[in-house]
Design an enzyme around this catalytic site. Sequence first.
Site, PDB file in Angstrom:
ATOM      1  CG  ASP A  54      40.638 -21.164 -11.037  1.00  0.00           C
ATOM      2  OD1 ASP A  54      41.699 -20.526 -11.182  1.00  0.00           O
ATOM      3  OD2 ASP A  54      40.578 -22.402 -11.084  1.00  0.00           O
ATOM      4  CE  LYS A  55      33.644 -14.804 -15.058  1.00  0.00           C
ATOM      5  NZ  LYS A  55      33.447 -14.538 -16.510  1.00  0.00           N
TER       6      LYS A  55
END
Length: 299
Positions: A137-138
């Site tokens: 995930d970012k």
Amino acid sequence: MKKNQISLAFEVKEKRLVLRDAIKEYGISKKALTSIKFDGGKILVNGEEKTVRHMLEIGDVVTIVFPNEKKSEGLIAEQGEFPILFEDDHLLILVKKTGMSTIPSREHPQGTIANYVAGYLEESGLTSTVHIVTRLDKDTSGIICIAKHRHAHHLLSEMQKKRAIFRTYEAIVHGHVKEDQMIIDAPIGRKDGSIIERVISPDGKNAKTTVQVLKRFSVHGENISHVRLELHTGRTHQIRVHMMSIGHPLIGDDLYGGSRLLINRQALHAKELGFIHPFTNEVIQIQAPFPQDMVEILV
């Protein structure tokens, strides 16, 4: 062979083996074999090009020359820095910092790991697209594994399906987790009306996480636990949803009930990656150091 084409070679150990069967045993997919045949690759036996019906003898050396790959359309190659933990002709293992996406989107076509790796491969003179093996995930920091060519990606993907790639994460969560070790086995599905959020759902996909408490402590009067997590499945937001489901959301994870008073993102780090290298049989076991924002909470 064209400049910087990827090639693999192996020695035949069995008598009277058909070349097609030897290639299959070496893990070359049908898709890759078709590409080799029609897109500029070669299959050589002792340096001479042969058809897949050729009969091999013990001691023959088979060389597979893969065709050059085309960079993914729309992927913008950029120059950027990322710490490299391991690299050879087949793999690139690096550290992703928090706040950086793994792959570009329509809204954010640049500034991702894929953009920077495309630039790095281009600068290295390697004609290849970017093959992401492990995604994050970012706002999750830590280890990412990238294959440098299609065949490496195929082998690593098959290893993932067989759970032959070992990945552990570490997180900081709200509250003192009571049990020192536990397994969360709860299916995860998409939340109604949301394209992002996930929930525990009987109609969801099977999801299993092992949780081990490393430390229980307090910060500014709030109870907190430092935990180690092993994924047995790879569902979207699996760790975040599973920890929320037992009443211990990740600190900083406001999407799943966490507070951002101590950190401005979910306190989750892909710490360790381990597997047997599919080409060299070397044991690869790599750890990524903690980012500063998590270190400041743990000290």
